[in-house]
Design an enzyme around this catalytic site. Sequence first.
Site, PDB file in Angstrom:
ATOM      1  N   ARG A   1       0.864  -1.180   0.000  1.00 42.89           N
ATOM      2  CA  ARG A   1       0.000   0.000   0.000  1.00 42.89           C
ATOM      3  C   ARG A   1       0.895   1.223   0.000  1.00 42.89           C
ATOM      4  NH1 ARG A   1       2.494   1.853   3.688  1.00 42.89           N
ATOM      5  NH2 ARG A   1       0.960   3.511   3.747  1.00 42.89           N
ATOM      6  N   GLY A   2       0.259   2.401  -0.161  1.00 47.10           N
ATOM      7  CA  GLY A   2       1.042   3.622  -0.339  1.00 47.10           C
ATOM      8  C   GLY A   2       1.163   3.874  -1.835  1.00 47.10           C
ATOM      9  N   ALA A   3       0.838   5.113  -2.246  1.00 44.84           N
ATOM     10  CA  ALA A   3       0.663   5.387  -3.671  1.00 44.84           C
ATOM     11  C   ALA A   3       1.866   4.994  -4.549  1.00 44.84           C
ATOM     12  CB  ALA A   3       0.299   6.863  -3.860  1.00 44.84           C
TER      13      ALA A   3
ATOM     14  N   ARG B   1      -7.081  -0.423  -6.950  1.00 40.59           N
ATOM     15  CA  ARG B   1      -7.484   0.608  -5.974  1.00 40.59           C
ATOM     16  C   ARG B   1      -7.682   1.898  -6.757  1.00 40.59           C
ATOM     17  NH1 ARG B   1      -4.274   1.059  -0.400  1.00 40.59           N
ATOM     18  NH2 ARG B   1      -6.192   2.081   0.247  1.00 40.59           N
TER      19      ARG B   1
ATOM     20  N   GLN C   1      -1.711   2.219  10.000  1.00 34.22           N
ATOM     21  CA  GLN C   1      -0.440   2.375   9.293  1.00 34.22           C
ATOM     22  C   GLN C   1       0.573   3.152  10.137  1.00 34.22           C
ATOM     23  OE1 GLN C   1      -3.440   2.861   7.930  1.00 34.22           O
ATOM     24  NE2 GLN C   1      -3.500   2.408   5.757  1.00 34.22           N
TER      25      GLN C   1
ATOM     26  N   ASP D   1      -1.892  10.604  -2.084  1.00 36.39           N
ATOM     27  CA  ASP D   1      -2.268   9.580  -3.075  1.00 36.39           C
ATOM     28  C   ASP D   1      -2.571  10.188  -4.427  1.00 36.39           C
ATOM     29  OD1 ASP D   1      -2.953   8.421  -0.283  1.00 36.39           O
ATOM     30  OD2 ASP D   1      -2.670   6.750  -1.669  1.00 36.39           O
TER      31      ASP D   1
ATOM     32  N   ASN E   1      -5.292  12.356   0.625  1.00 34.19           N
ATOM     33  CA  ASN E   1      -4.401  11.511   1.427  1.00 34.19           C
ATOM     34  C   ASN E   1      -5.264  10.743   2.429  1.00 34.19           C
ATOM     35  OD1 ASN E   1      -1.717  10.578   2.065  1.00 34.19           O
ATOM     36  ND2 ASN E   1      -1.852  11.742   3.968  1.00 34.19           N
ATOM     37  N   LYS E   2      -4.619   9.941   3.227  1.00 32.17           N
ATOM     38  CA  LYS E   2      -5.308   9.077   4.186  1.00 32.17           C
ATOM     39  C   LYS E   2      -6.354   9.837   4.989  1.00 32.17           C
ATOM     40  CE  LYS E   2      -4.970   5.576   4.599  1.00 32.17           C
ATOM     41  NZ  LYS E   2      -5.942   4.702   3.901  1.00 32.17           N
TER      42      LYS E   2
HETATM   43  O1  MRU Z   1      -4.455   3.095   2.314  1.00 34.17           O
HETATM   44  P1  MRU Z   1      -2.986   3.318   2.168  1.00 34.17           P
HETATM   45  O2  MRU Z   1      -2.189   2.758   3.287  1.00 34.17           O
HETATM   46  O3  MRU Z   1      -2.500   2.886   0.800  1.00 34.17           O
HETATM   47  O4  MRU Z   1      -2.817   4.893   2.215  1.00 34.17           O
HETATM   48  C1  MRU Z   1      -1.541   5.437   2.053  1.00 34.17           C
HETATM   49  C2  MRU Z   1      -1.500   6.903   2.244  1.00 34.17           C
HETATM   50  O5  MRU Z   1      -2.499   7.555   2.431  1.00 34.17           O
HETATM   51  C3  MRU Z   1      -0.164   7.562   2.091  1.00 34.17           C
HETATM   52  O6  MRU Z   1      -0.083   8.705   2.883  1.00 34.17           O
HETATM   53  C4  MRU Z   1       0.048   7.970   0.632  1.00 34.17           C
HETATM   54  O7  MRU Z   1      -0.170   6.881  -0.225  1.00 34.17           O
HETATM   55  C5  MRU Z   1       1.386   8.523   0.394  1.00 34.17           C
HETATM   56  S1  MRU Z   1       2.604   7.247   0.432  1.00 34.17           S
HETATM   57  C6  MRU Z   1       4.106   7.934   0.061  1.00 34.17           C
END
Ligand code: MRU
Length: 353
Positions: A56-58, A99, A204, A245, A255-256
Site C-alpha cells: 500500500r502507499g501510492a 485501488r 499504518q 495519493d 491523502n489518508k
Molecule cells: O491506504 P494506504 O495505506 O494505501 O494509504 C496510504 C497513504 O495515504 C499515504 O499517505 C500515501 O499513499 C502517500 S505514500 C508515500
Amino acid sequence: MNILELSRPVTADDAVLWDQNRLLLLDQRRLPHEEVFIHCENALDTAAAITDMVVRGAPAIGVTAAYGVVLTARDAWRQAHSGWKAAMEEDLARLAAARPTAVNLGWAISRMKAVAVTLADEADPQPALLAEARSIHDEDIAANHTLGDLGASLIQRKTCVITHCNAGALATGGYGTALGVIRSAWKAGKLEHVYADETRPWLQGSRLTAWELERDGIPVSLLADGAAAARLAAGGVDWVIVGSDRIAANGDVANKIGTYSLALVARAHGVKVMVAAPTSTIDMNCPTGADIPIETRDPDELLSCGGKRVASPGAGAWNPVFDVTPAALVDAIVTERGIVHAPNAEKMAPHMG
Ligand code: MRU
C-alpha cells in the site's frame, strides 16, 4: 500466491522486490510482528495484493503494478506469442482497477503500456518491460531522496513534527516521501521528535511508521488520531508532514482519511502543513480535489480491530479511506522538481511544465 521469508534481515526498503525473476511483496498487513513476503505469480495475484493491502502507499502501488505488467506480458508471451499485446488487456484492466485513489497506479501502467506499444509483436517483451519497471522503481527512490532533502530545507529550527498514515519506504520504492523529509531532517539535526497518528482503521501509523522510524533510531511517539489537536495546542510542533495519493491540478491533496482534519487543526494553531510527493502523484487531469475518486472500503474494517469485532452489533460504518485537503490549507507541496509554496492552479501548472 506463496508466502516466504528472506534469508537476510528485512528492511523497510524491501516493500517491493524483483528477485530472481519473481515479484515479492513484504506483507504489510502482518507488520510489525511478522516479516514475510508474498510471491505474486501473475498479474491477478498482484492486483489482489494491492486491493488487499499487502502492499500500500501510492508510489509503492505504482511500482508494484509496473512489475505486475511484466508478469502479465511474460504470461501473454508464453501463451499467445505474437498476440501477447491483446492477450494482456484484461489483466491490465484488473491491475488498474485494484485501488481507485492513488494515481501512481494508472500512471505506472500507462508508462508500461507506452513501452509495450513500441515493441515488435514477435519479440519477447520481458527484457524491455522489466527495464522500464526497474526505471520506475529507481526513479521513485531518487525522487524521494531529492524531495526529502528539499522538504527538510523548509524546516527552520530543531522541532517536532506530526505525520499521518505511512508515507515511508514501505509506501514507496524506498526512502519515503513524508518520511523521506523526516529522514533528511533527522540527518540534518533538525528533528527532535516525530508524533505519528495511529491512523485508524489499518493502523499504518502504529504498525508501519513506528516500525520504520524505530529501525532508523528516530524517536517516535504515537498519537490517537483525535489527539493531534491537543498535541498541536501543547506547542513545540512546527510542521505537519504528510504524503499524498493524488494531488489535483489546483493543489488539492487526497491523502489518508484524517489528513483534512489534521490540516484544519494545524492551521488553527499556526502550524505549517507540508505535502511531500513525487510528481507521479500529481494528476493534472483532475482539475480539483472534488474530481479525485475516493475509495470507500468494507465497513468491517472500521467495526473490527485486529480481526475482532469491537463495535456494537447493530452499528454500521462509513469507511472512506482518503479525504481531500483543500490547497488553501497546504503551505507547501514538495516534489523532486522543487517546492510549490501556497499551491494553487497557477503555480501547479508551471511546476508540472
Ligand atoms: O491506504 P494506504 O495505506 O494505501 O494509504 C496510504 C497513504 O495515504 C499515504 O499517505 C500515501 O499513499 C502517500 S505514500 C508515500
